[in-house]
Design an enzyme around this catalytic site. Structure first.
Site, short mmCIF file in Angstrom:
data_model
loop_
_atom_site.label_atom_id
_atom_site.label_comp_id
_atom_site.label_asym_id
_atom_site.label_seq_id
_atom_site.Cartn_x
_atom_site.Cartn_y
_atom_site.Cartn_z
CD GLU A 92 -1.07 -0.09 3.71
OE1 GLU A 92 -2.00 -0.90 3.64
OE2 GLU A 92 -0.82 0.58 4.71
CB CYS A 117 3.10 7.09 3.34
SG CYS A 117 3.59 5.81 4.49
CB CYS A 124 7.28 -5.89 8.22
SG CYS A 124 8.72 -5.23 9.12
CB CYS A 128 6.25 -3.95 15.68
SG CYS A 128 7.94 -3.48 15.27
CB CYS A 131 2.98 -2.99 13.39
SG CYS A 131 3.15 -2.72 11.62
N1 SAH Z 1 9.27 -0.19 9.59
C1 SAH Z 1 9.47 1.20 9.71
C2 SAH Z 1 8.62 2.03 8.79
C3 SAH Z 1 7.19 1.60 8.59
S1 SAH Z 1 6.10 1.70 9.97
C4 SAH Z 1 9.24 1.65 11.14
O1 SAH Z 1 8.74 0.86 11.92
O2 SAH Z 1 9.64 2.76 11.43
C5 SAH Z 1 5.70 3.44 10.03
C6 SAH Z 1 5.28 3.93 11.39
O3 SAH Z 1 3.90 3.62 11.66
C7 SAH Z 1 6.09 3.34 12.52
O4 SAH Z 1 6.49 4.37 13.40
C8 SAH Z 1 5.09 2.40 13.14
O5 SAH Z 1 5.41 2.11 14.43
C9 SAH Z 1 3.79 3.15 13.00
N2 SAH Z 1 2.57 2.35 13.14
C10 SAH Z 1 2.36 1.08 12.76
N3 SAH Z 1 1.10 0.70 13.03
C11 SAH Z 1 0.49 1.77 13.61
C12 SAH Z 1 -0.83 2.02 14.12
N4 SAH Z 1 -1.77 1.08 14.10
N5 SAH Z 1 -1.09 3.25 14.63
C13 SAH Z 1 -0.14 4.22 14.64
N6 SAH Z 1 1.11 4.04 14.18
C14 SAH Z 1 1.43 2.83 13.67
FE1 SF4 Z 2 7.73 -3.64 10.50
FE2 SF4 Z 2 7.56 -2.88 13.05
FE3 SF4 Z 2 7.67 -1.01 11.10
FE4 SF4 Z 2 5.48 -2.58 11.41
S1 SF4 Z 2 6.27 -1.04 12.86
S2 SF4 Z 2 6.49 -2.08 9.49
S3 SF4 Z 2 6.43 -4.55 12.07
S4 SF4 Z 2 9.26 -2.51 11.68
#
Ligand code: SAH
Ligand code: SF4
Length: 382
Positions: A92, A117, A124, A128, A131
């Site tokens: 996406e 974005c 991934c 996390c 996420c």
């Molecule tokens: N993997 C990288 C970049 C992609 S995630 C990273 O983790 O930085 C982009 C951002 O969105 C990250 O800061 C992640 O923690 C956040 N994120 C993921 N799921 C989310 C959610 N449900 N609500 C708010 N932020 C979220």
């Molecule tokens: Fe991957 Fe964690 Fe970033 Fe989600 S928040 S995209 S699991 S690194």
């Protein structure tokens, strides 16, 4: 197999054109369509001969991204696009539009912005726990061309996506904050960042790469001669909690992460933003805020002495099936004030696209469940 026309460099474009019996200047025209006009579809390259267009379309029929789903939210100021990749996976991209003076980040300035974005991986592997992408698991790496093509596709769609004349008419910023961990796919990430800079003409400062905290990736960013912005997703100020939210913390705990950031700042003199997704009752207490502020306050830009970090608070965007909740407005305010009390600059990121599951990985998750209509969303095209 070539996954995207954006995976071809100038030499390969020349070879392609020569193979088709066309003069070399056609390769420059092709490059201009791809980079200057951001047009990935050979059939639309109107000043190329029909035979060359047909040949390219045929040769790369299986390559490139296909728009599979489009949802608009926030009155047309946020758009989520699901692209099918060659081979079947999907990623996406999210377009966020801001009117003049409407940005939500420090230093945005008065001009209108259009930020896309983009994703660097299908899924991934970092896992996390909060996420959607992380919970989905890892499918495959994107090529540099597939990363760049997301920007090209969104760019060419922008004129029809704009909600009105006060919205920007061209892309101004690119953030690597979609699906995947950019530094777990460094070749594609840096390859794409360079192409966006050299080919698409975006300044390095208009590009932001967000990492979950992969220390080798941060160390490489410190030596890379392209001065993009770096964002680090921290989400917790102590190792016990961060281990639970961000499993990769067990490999690079907070002290090592901050040491890498300190070295990055020393080498580049650039500031780093820290992303912190606030989750109710998990990491939104004022003691965590105070701890976070005290961890970051000593990081200063050499010479100027100014703070080298900025905290971006992101109220958690709930995902069905994942047991975390958004914080209350009061908790967000108290958290922000407690960070600010330590002197570290802090802002709250406006929550975009909540009604269309616009957080990381959410679109693909909901697309996997046919028939589910996300609350508040406008399904534009399928
Ligand atoms: N993997 C990288 C970049 C992609 S995630 C990273 O983790 O930085 C982009 C951002 O969105 C990250 O800061 C992640 O923690 C956040 N994120 C993921 N799921 C989310 C959610 N449900 N609500 C708010 N932020 C979220
Ligand atoms: Fe991957 Fe964690 Fe970033 Fe989600 S928040 S995209 S699991 S690194």
């Amino acid at each position: 197999m070539t996954r995207s026309l954006y995976d071809l460099d100038a030499g390969q474009l020349e070879a392609l054109v020569a193979e088709a019996g066309e003069p070399p200047y056609r390769a420059r025209q092709l490059a201009h369509w791809l980079d200057g006009r951001r047009q990935p579809d050979p059939r639309r390259m109107s000043d190329l001969p029909g035979s060359l267009r047909a040949r390219l379309a045929d040769r790369f029929a299986g390559a490139g991204l296909t728009l599979e789903r489009h949802q608009a939210g926030d009155g047309g100021w946020t758009h989520k696009l699901l692209f099918r990749l060659p081979g079947g996976d999907a990623v996406e991209s999210v377009l966020m539009l801001y009117p003049v003076g409407g940005g939500d980040r420090e230093g945005d300035g008065p001009r209108a912005r259009a930020t896309v974005c983009i994703s660097t991986q299908a899924g991934c592997a970092m896992g996390c726990t909060f996420c959607a992408t992380g919970q989905f698991g890892f499918t495959r790496q994107l090529s540099a061309g597939e990363v760049v093509e997301q920007v090209a596709r969104v760019s060419t769609m922008l004129p029809e996506l704009r909600p009105g004349p006060d919205a920007p008419d061209h892309l101004t910023n690119v953030v690597f904050m979609g699906m995947g961990e950019p530094f777990a796919n460094p070749a594609a990430t840096w390859g794409a960042a360079w192409r966006l800079h050299r080919g698409f003409g975006l300044s390095a400062r208009a590009i932001t790469i967000s990492t979950v905290g992969l220390v080798p990736g941060i160390r490489r960013a410190a030596t890379e001669p392209l001065p993009v912005n770096l964002a680090v997703s921290i989400h917790a100020a102590d190792d016990g909690l961060r281990d639970r939210l961000v499993p990769v913390n067990r490999s690079w705990p907070i002290a090592e992460l901050l040491a890498a950031v300190r070295d990055y700042v020393t080498a580049t003199r650039r500031r780093v933003s820290f992303e912190y997704a606030l989750m109710a009752g998990v990491n939104d207490g004022v003691e965590q805020a105070d701890r976070l502020g005290r961890l970051l306050a000593p990081l200063r830009v050499p010479g100027s002495g100014g703070h080298a970090t900025h905290v971006n608070l992101i109220p958690y965007n709930p995902t069905p099936g994942i047991g975390f909740a958004s914080p209350s407005k009061g908790a967000v305010r108290r958290f922000r004030d407690a960070v600010a009390a330590t002197g570290v600059p802090v802002s709250v990121r406006a929550n975009r696209g909540v009604g269309i599951d616009a957080a990381c990985g959410q679109l693909r998750t909901s697309a996997g469940r046919p028939g589910r209509a996300p609350h508040g969303a406008t399904e534009v095209r399928q």
